[in-house]
Design an enzyme around this catalytic site. Structure first.
Site, PDB file in Angstrom:
ATOM      1  N   SER A 145      -7.589  34.525 -19.227  1.00  0.00           N
ATOM      2  CA  SER A 145      -7.101  33.609 -18.203  1.00  0.00           C
ATOM      3  C   SER A 145      -6.287  32.451 -18.757  1.00  0.00           C
ATOM      4  O   SER A 145      -5.423  31.912 -18.067  1.00  0.00           O
ATOM      5  CB  SER A 145      -8.283  33.044 -17.412  1.00  0.00           C
ATOM      6  OG  SER A 145      -9.205  32.406 -18.276  1.00  0.00           O
TER       7      SER A 145
ATOM      8  N   GLU B 130      -6.445  17.643  -3.280  1.00  0.00           N
ATOM      9  CA  GLU B 130      -5.216  17.303  -3.994  1.00  0.00           C
ATOM     10  C   GLU B 130      -4.221  18.456  -3.975  1.00  0.00           C
ATOM     11  O   GLU B 130      -3.006  18.235  -3.905  1.00  0.00           O
ATOM     12  CB  GLU B 130      -5.552  16.917  -5.431  1.00  0.00           C
ATOM     13  CG  GLU B 130      -4.380  16.414  -6.245  1.00  0.00           C
ATOM     14  CD  GLU B 130      -4.783  15.993  -7.656  1.00  0.00           C
ATOM     15  OE1 GLU B 130      -3.887  15.567  -8.411  1.00  0.00           O
ATOM     16  OE2 GLU B 130      -5.981  16.096  -8.004  1.00  0.00           O
TER      17      GLU B 130
ATOM     18  N   HIS C 238      -9.519  25.889 -18.444  1.00  0.00           N
ATOM     19  CA  HIS C 238      -8.232  26.364 -17.925  1.00  0.00           C
ATOM     20  C   HIS C 238      -7.249  25.204 -17.763  1.00  0.00           C
ATOM     21  O   HIS C 238      -7.645  24.084 -17.441  1.00  0.00           O
ATOM     22  CB  HIS C 238      -8.444  27.073 -16.590  1.00  0.00           C
ATOM     23  CG  HIS C 238      -9.340  28.258 -16.712  1.00  0.00           C
ATOM     24  ND1 HIS C 238     -10.686  28.192 -16.449  1.00  0.00           N
ATOM     25  CD2 HIS C 238      -9.083  29.530 -17.108  1.00  0.00           C
ATOM     26  CE1 HIS C 238     -11.221  29.383 -16.663  1.00  0.00           C
ATOM     27  NE2 HIS C 238     -10.271  30.212 -17.066  1.00  0.00           N
TER      28      HIS C 238
END
Length: 219
Positions: free
Chosen positions: A11, A180, A193
């Site tokens: 990822s 957000e 990440h």
């Protein structure tokens, strides 16, 4: 036709759609830093060396890769996890699996490049803590043993995170307030990440290293 750069990883290198913004992997940004290169990003979230191989993802590259191409190989985040279907031992099946990636490339006349995983942003008592343990040394040792090019992404990312400090480095990773971003209505506190800024910073380490390895021409 110039050489193609293939990316195998998890990822942290993967590409994501706009609905997941600002989640961004370094492999997603790399084409922007190397506009003259052809890059095929096959990194995918949640994969270790074991699952990437077992799902046939490396085999799927076989019909595409050609002599002179490059295969960037970066794993470790999920190999070191506690999910049994993903887990590998650093000096056992992790190293064995990496050898399979390397042999796959060499058998096809392509150039394998090993990469250590990016660091996890884990601060404690004002100090950035180490991550990935012996998986780092396993990658480095294999590169040395087989005379392979190595991009030490862990060292590069750790230097960036350390330089920005505990609070400054939050902007590299997925620290989002609720509401957000549309895809993250509940926000995010994620030190593994990267958002766009982190992906750009860490992709730069790859872009800067490739000319010296002879994978692409220097600017």
């Amino acid at each position: 036709m110039g050489a193609t750069i293939f990316i195998c990883g998890d990822s942290t290198a993967a590409s994501y759609g706009p609905e997941q913004a600002p989640l961004t992997g370094w492999g997603q940004v790399l084409p922007e830093l190397l506009p003259g290169a052809t890059i095929v990003n096959r990194a995918i979230a949640g994969r270790s060396t074991r699952t990437f191989l077992n799902e046939g993802r490396l085999d799927a590259i076989g019909p595409l890769i050609r002599p002179g191409d490059a295969l960037l190989i970066q794993f470790g985040h999920n190999d070191g996890g506690n999910k049994p279907e993903r887990h590998t031992e650093p000096w056992g099946d992790f190293t064995d699996n990496l050898n399979r990636f390397v042999d796959f490339a060499l058998e096809r006349g392509a150039r394998p490049v090993l990469l250590t995983p990016i660091c996890i942003r884990l601060w404690r008592d004002g100090a950035l803590q180490p991550s990935h343990g012996e998986y780092l040394e396993a990658v480095r040792a294999l590169a040395a043993k087989r005379g392979l090019p190595l991009i030490d992404m862990y060292a590069a990312s750790r230097a960036v995170v350390s330089g920005l400090g505990e609070m400054g480095s939050r902007g590299l990773y997925m620290h989002l307030a609720p509401g957000e971003f549309p895809g993250w209505p509940e926000g995010s506190v994620d030190d593994t990440h990267t958002c766009r800024a982190g992906a750009e910073a860490f992709a730069r380490a790859v872009a800067d290293a490739l000319p010296g390895l002879g994978i692409i021409e220097g600017a």
